[in-house]
Design a protein around this motif. Structure first.
Motif, PDB file in Angstrom:
ATOM      1  N   GLU A  36      -8.250   3.074  -3.028  1.00 11.34           N
ATOM      2  CA  GLU A  36      -8.124   4.420  -2.456  1.00 11.34           C
ATOM      3  C   GLU A  36      -9.099   4.628  -1.303  1.00 11.34           C
ATOM      4  O   GLU A  36      -8.769   5.277  -0.314  1.00 11.34           O
ATOM      5  N   TYR A  37     -10.287   4.077  -1.409  1.00 11.16           N
ATOM      6  CA  TYR A  37     -11.257   4.173  -0.318  1.00 11.16           C
ATOM      7  C   TYR A  37     -10.730   3.475   0.932  1.00 11.16           C
ATOM      8  O   TYR A  37     -10.761   4.030   2.030  1.00 11.16           O
ATOM      9  N   LEU A  38     -10.218   2.245   0.754  1.00 14.81           N
ATOM     10  CA  LEU A  38      -9.690   1.493   1.894  1.00 14.81           C
ATOM     11  C   LEU A  38      -8.462   2.181   2.491  1.00 14.81           C
ATOM     12  O   LEU A  38      -8.312   2.242   3.706  1.00 14.81           O
ATOM     13  N   ALA A  39      -7.606   2.717   1.657  1.00 14.37           N
ATOM     14  CA  ALA A  39      -6.416   3.422   2.144  1.00 14.37           C
ATOM     15  C   ALA A  39      -6.804   4.652   2.968  1.00 14.37           C
ATOM     16  O   ALA A  39      -6.097   5.023   3.904  1.00 14.37           O
ATOM     17  N   GLY A  40      -7.931   5.257   2.628  1.00 14.89           N
ATOM     18  CA  GLY A  40      -8.413   6.404   3.392  1.00 14.89           C
ATOM     19  C   GLY A  40      -9.020   6.022   4.734  1.00 14.89           C
ATOM     20  O   GLY A  40      -9.097   6.842   5.644  1.00 14.89           O
ATOM     21  N   LYS A  41      -9.429   4.779   4.865  1.00 13.38           N
ATOM     22  CA  LYS A  41     -10.067   4.310   6.102  1.00 13.38           C
ATOM     23  C   LYS A  41      -9.091   3.595   7.033  1.00 13.38           C
ATOM     24  O   LYS A  41      -9.292   3.553   8.233  1.00 13.38           O
ATOM     25  N   TRP A  42      -8.064   2.956   6.449  1.00 19.25           N
ATOM     26  CA  TRP A  42      -7.110   2.172   7.221  1.00 19.25           C
ATOM     27  C   TRP A  42      -5.748   2.871   7.262  1.00 19.25           C
ATOM     28  O   TRP A  42      -5.465   3.727   6.444  1.00 19.25           O
ATOM     29  N   THR A  43      -4.916   2.463   8.187  1.00 15.42           N
ATOM     30  CA  THR A  43      -3.542   2.964   8.238  1.00 15.42           C
ATOM     31  C   THR A  43      -2.606   1.934   7.601  1.00 15.42           C
ATOM     32  O   THR A  43      -2.940   0.757   7.488  1.00 15.42           O
ATOM     33  N   ASN A  44      -1.446   2.387   7.195  1.00 15.77           N
ATOM     34  CA  ASN A  44      -0.398   1.528   6.632  1.00 15.77           C
ATOM     35  C   ASN A  44      -0.872   0.700   5.449  1.00 15.77           C
ATOM     36  O   ASN A  44      -0.656  -0.505   5.383  1.00 15.77           O
ATOM     37  N   VAL A  45      -1.531   1.343   4.495  1.00 15.04           N
ATOM     38  CA  VAL A  45      -1.970   0.671   3.267  1.00 15.04           C
ATOM     39  C   VAL A  45      -1.072   1.162   2.131  1.00 15.04           C
ATOM     40  O   VAL A  45      -0.896   2.350   1.944  1.00 15.04           O
ATOM     41  N   GLU A  46      -0.519   0.229   1.394  1.00 16.41           N
ATOM     42  CA  GLU A  46       0.291   0.564   0.230  1.00 16.41           C
ATOM     43  C   GLU A  46      -0.439   0.119  -1.024  1.00 16.41           C
ATOM     44  O   GLU A  46      -0.856  -1.029  -1.143  1.00 16.41           O
ATOM     45  N   ILE A  47      -0.629   1.041  -1.954  1.00 18.49           N
ATOM     46  CA  ILE A  47      -1.273   0.735  -3.238  1.00 18.49           C
ATOM     47  C   ILE A  47      -0.181   0.626  -4.289  1.00 18.49           C
ATOM     48  O   ILE A  47       0.567   1.573  -4.505  1.00 18.49           O
ATOM     49  N   VAL A  48      -0.108  -0.527  -4.944  1.00 17.21           N
ATOM     50  CA  VAL A  48       0.877  -0.745  -5.991  1.00 17.21           C
ATOM     51  C   VAL A  48       0.119  -1.187  -7.237  1.00 17.21           C
ATOM     52  O   VAL A  48      -0.552  -2.216  -7.220  1.00 17.21           O
ATOM     53  N   HIS A  49       0.206  -0.400  -8.310  1.00 20.49           N
ATOM     54  CA  HIS A  49      -0.432  -0.773  -9.567  1.00 20.49           C
ATOM     55  C   HIS A  49       0.550  -1.623 -10.355  1.00 20.49           C
ATOM     56  O   HIS A  49       1.651  -1.197 -10.660  1.00 20.49           O
ATOM     57  N   LEU A  50       0.153  -2.840 -10.643  1.00 23.82           N
ATOM     58  CA  LEU A  50       1.036  -3.783 -11.335  1.00 23.82           C
ATOM     59  C   LEU A  50       0.920  -3.645 -12.836  1.00 23.82           C
ATOM     60  O   LEU A  50      -0.039  -3.304 -13.376  1.00 23.82           O
TER      61      LEU A  50
END
Length: 50
Positions: A36-50
């Motif tokens: 979540e921290y990286l997604a807030g700093k970068w664009t086009n980040v997809e977080i998928v919980h496996l």
């Protein structure tokens, strides 16, 4: 994460990477906080919980 002065690395260095943890639920996991921290700093980040 910000208060711990985590250094942001280049997105290209970990492109198509996976953060792994032993917790079975994302709300108990430190990888969620990092993702979540990286997604807030970068664009086009997809977080998928496996």
């Amino acid at each position: 994460m910000s208060s711990r002065k985590i250094e942001l690395i280049d997105k290209e260095k970990i492109d198509n990477s996976c953060l792994i943890c032993s917790e079975d639920k994302p709300h108990h996991c430190h990888r969620r906080l990092v993702a979540e921290y990286l997604a807030g700093k970068w664009t086009n980040v997809e977080i998928v919980h496996l």
